[in-house]
Motif scaffolding. Structure first.
Motif, PDB file in Angstrom:
ATOM      1  N   ASP A 138       0.802  -1.223   0.000  1.00  0.00           N
ATOM      2  CA  ASP A 138       0.000   0.000   0.000  1.00  0.00           C
ATOM      3  C   ASP A 138       0.836   1.274   0.000  1.00  0.00           C
ATOM      4  O   ASP A 138       0.316   2.354   0.201  1.00  0.00           O
ATOM      5  CB  ASP A 138      -0.958   0.009   1.199  1.00  0.00           C
ATOM      6  N   GLY A 139       2.130   1.160  -0.231  1.00  0.00           N
ATOM      7  CA  GLY A 139       2.997   2.330  -0.145  1.00  0.00           C
ATOM      8  C   GLY A 139       3.604   2.737  -1.474  1.00  0.00           C
ATOM      9  O   GLY A 139       3.581   1.982  -2.444  1.00  0.00           O
ATOM     10  N   HIS A 140       4.140   3.938  -1.476  1.00  0.00           N
ATOM     11  CA  HIS A 140       4.844   4.484  -2.639  1.00  0.00           C
ATOM     12  C   HIS A 140       6.286   4.734  -2.235  1.00  0.00           C
ATOM     13  O   HIS A 140       6.554   5.358  -1.204  1.00  0.00           O
ATOM     14  CB  HIS A 140       4.197   5.793  -3.095  1.00  0.00           C
ATOM     15  N   ILE A 141       7.219   4.285  -3.065  1.00  0.00           N
ATOM     16  CA  ILE A 141       8.646   4.439  -2.792  1.00  0.00           C
ATOM     17  C   ILE A 141       9.176   5.619  -3.589  1.00  0.00           C
ATOM     18  O   ILE A 141       8.949   5.702  -4.802  1.00  0.00           O
ATOM     19  CB  ILE A 141       9.428   3.183  -3.220  1.00  0.00           C
ATOM     20  N   VAL A 142       9.898   6.501  -2.909  1.00  0.00           N
ATOM     21  CA  VAL A 142      10.585   7.593  -3.596  1.00  0.00           C
ATOM     22  C   VAL A 142      12.009   7.686  -3.050  1.00  0.00           C
ATOM     23  O   VAL A 142      12.270   7.319  -1.910  1.00  0.00           O
ATOM     24  CB  VAL A 142       9.862   8.951  -3.428  1.00  0.00           C
ATOM     25  N   ILE A 143      12.909   8.171  -3.885  1.00  0.00           N
ATOM     26  CA  ILE A 143      14.264   8.452  -3.426  1.00  0.00           C
ATOM     27  C   ILE A 143      14.265   9.879  -2.905  1.00  0.00           C
ATOM     28  O   ILE A 143      13.799  10.796  -3.574  1.00  0.00           O
ATOM     29  CB  ILE A 143      15.315   8.242  -4.558  1.00  0.00           C
ATOM     30  N   GLN A 144      14.743  10.067  -1.692  1.00  0.00           N
ATOM     31  CA  GLN A 144      14.763  11.392  -1.091  1.00  0.00           C
ATOM     32  C   GLN A 144      16.135  12.043  -1.196  1.00  0.00           C
ATOM     33  O   GLN A 144      16.248  13.250  -1.386  1.00  0.00           O
ATOM     34  CB  GLN A 144      14.351  11.312   0.380  1.00  0.00           C
ATOM     35  N   GLU A 145      17.162  11.238  -1.080  1.00  0.00           N
ATOM     36  CA  GLU A 145      18.517  11.778  -1.067  1.00  0.00           C
ATOM     37  C   GLU A 145      19.478  10.703  -1.539  1.00  0.00           C
ATOM     38  O   GLU A 145      19.267   9.519  -1.284  1.00  0.00           O
ATOM     39  CB  GLU A 145      18.856  12.181   0.374  1.00  0.00           C
ATOM     40  N   GLY A 146      20.519  11.111  -2.230  1.00  0.00           N
ATOM     41  CA  GLY A 146      21.510  10.155  -2.676  1.00  0.00           C
ATOM     42  C   GLY A 146      22.889  10.756  -2.763  1.00  0.00           C
ATOM     43  O   GLY A 146      23.048  11.938  -3.068  1.00  0.00           O
ATOM     44  N   LYS A 147      23.880   9.920  -2.476  1.00  0.00           N
ATOM     45  CA  LYS A 147      25.280  10.334  -2.597  1.00  0.00           C
ATOM     46  C   LYS A 147      26.003   9.251  -3.389  1.00  0.00           C
ATOM     47  O   LYS A 147      25.930   8.063  -3.050  1.00  0.00           O
ATOM     48  CB  LYS A 147      25.915  10.497  -1.226  1.00  0.00           C
ATOM     49  N   ILE A 148      26.711   9.687  -4.418  1.00  0.00           N
ATOM     50  CA  ILE A 148      27.360   8.729  -5.310  1.00  0.00           C
ATOM     51  C   ILE A 148      28.841   9.037  -5.443  1.00  0.00           C
ATOM     52  O   ILE A 148      29.254  10.202  -5.379  1.00  0.00           O
ATOM     53  CB  ILE A 148      26.655   8.719  -6.693  1.00  0.00           C
ATOM     54  N   ASN A 149      29.626   7.980  -5.606  1.00  0.00           N
ATOM     55  CA  ASN A 149      31.053   8.099  -5.897  1.00  0.00           C
ATOM     56  C   ASN A 149      31.366   7.215  -7.093  1.00  0.00           C
ATOM     57  O   ASN A 149      30.790   6.132  -7.238  1.00  0.00           O
ATOM     58  CB  ASN A 149      31.900   7.641  -4.696  1.00  0.00           C
ATOM     59  N   TYR A 150      32.292   7.700  -7.927  1.00  0.00           N
ATOM     60  CA  TYR A 150      32.685   6.980  -9.141  1.00  0.00           C
ATOM     61  C   TYR A 150      34.188   6.697  -9.080  1.00  0.00           C
ATOM     62  O   TYR A 150      34.970   7.326  -9.780  1.00  0.00           O
ATOM     63  CB  TYR A 150      32.391   7.835 -10.374  1.00  0.00           C
ATOM     64  N   PRO A 151      34.641   5.733  -8.272  1.00  0.00           N
ATOM     65  CA  PRO A 151      36.079   5.504  -8.138  1.00  0.00           C
ATOM     66  C   PRO A 151      36.755   4.913  -9.376  1.00  0.00           C
ATOM     67  O   PRO A 151      37.958   5.110  -9.562  1.00  0.00           O
ATOM     68  CB  PRO A 151      36.196   4.556  -6.944  1.00  0.00           C
ATOM     69  N   LEU A 152      36.008   4.207 -10.224  1.00  0.00           N
ATOM     70  CA  LEU A 152      36.587   3.593 -11.425  1.00  0.00           C
ATOM     71  C   LEU A 152      35.661   3.809 -12.617  1.00  0.00           C
ATOM     72  O   LEU A 152      34.445   3.855 -12.455  1.00  0.00           O
ATOM     73  CB  LEU A 152      36.751   2.078 -11.230  1.00  0.00           C
TER      74      LEU A 152
END
Length: 151
Positions: free
Chosen positions: A78-92
């Protein structure tokens, strides 16, 4: 590919059309680990590596997909999923097809998330995802995302 994998791929391709253009495939859902495939050809940039925006989408989507399947297993639909915050790193650089991976948080973190949602109708869960070049186990991308489930 098992039934849950087929189900999730169908949801992703119908509800998030960008996933079709990216060539995203659900590889498997086993032991509360989700793996998605991102082909280099559909996501290549001017340097012949995978485009950073595609990698970001893959990192977010593997977390979203993990949460979607885990909630379904728990009988919470019965729920809705949303992304609220994200942190990404691209080491390779990603120089081949890639695999996006999301593993389960601890059982205690999961239980607190479900309890909070059941009590308040809203809960936050931090998931850690990673992307590797096919044939490697070395992280090319690491992502930490805060997902919100709300009624």
């Amino acid at each position: 590919m098992n039934r849950d994998s087929h189900y999730l791929e169908s949801i992703l391709h119908s509800d998030i059309p960008l996933t079709r253009a990216m060539g995203l495939k659900v590889l498997d859902w086993q032991s509360h680990q989700l793996r998605l495939q991102l082909p280099l050809e559909a996501n290549v940039n001017h340097k012949s590596t995978m485009f950073g925006g595609s990698l970001y989408c893959g990192a977010v989507l593997v977390g979203w997909g993990w949460l979607h399947l885990r909630l379904r297993e728990a009988g919470i639909e019965d729920g809705h999923i949303v992304i609220q915050e994200g942190k990404i790193n691209y080491p390779l650089p990603v120089t081949s097809d890639a695999t996006a991976i999301c593993q389960a948080p601890s059982a205690a973190v999961w239980k607190k998330f479900v309890t909070t949602y059941e009590r308040y109708g809203r809960a936050r869960l931090t998931l850690h995802t990673r992307i590797v070049n096919v044939g490697s186990d070395e992280d090319a991308v690491t992502f930490t995302g805060q997902y919100v489930l709300h009624r």
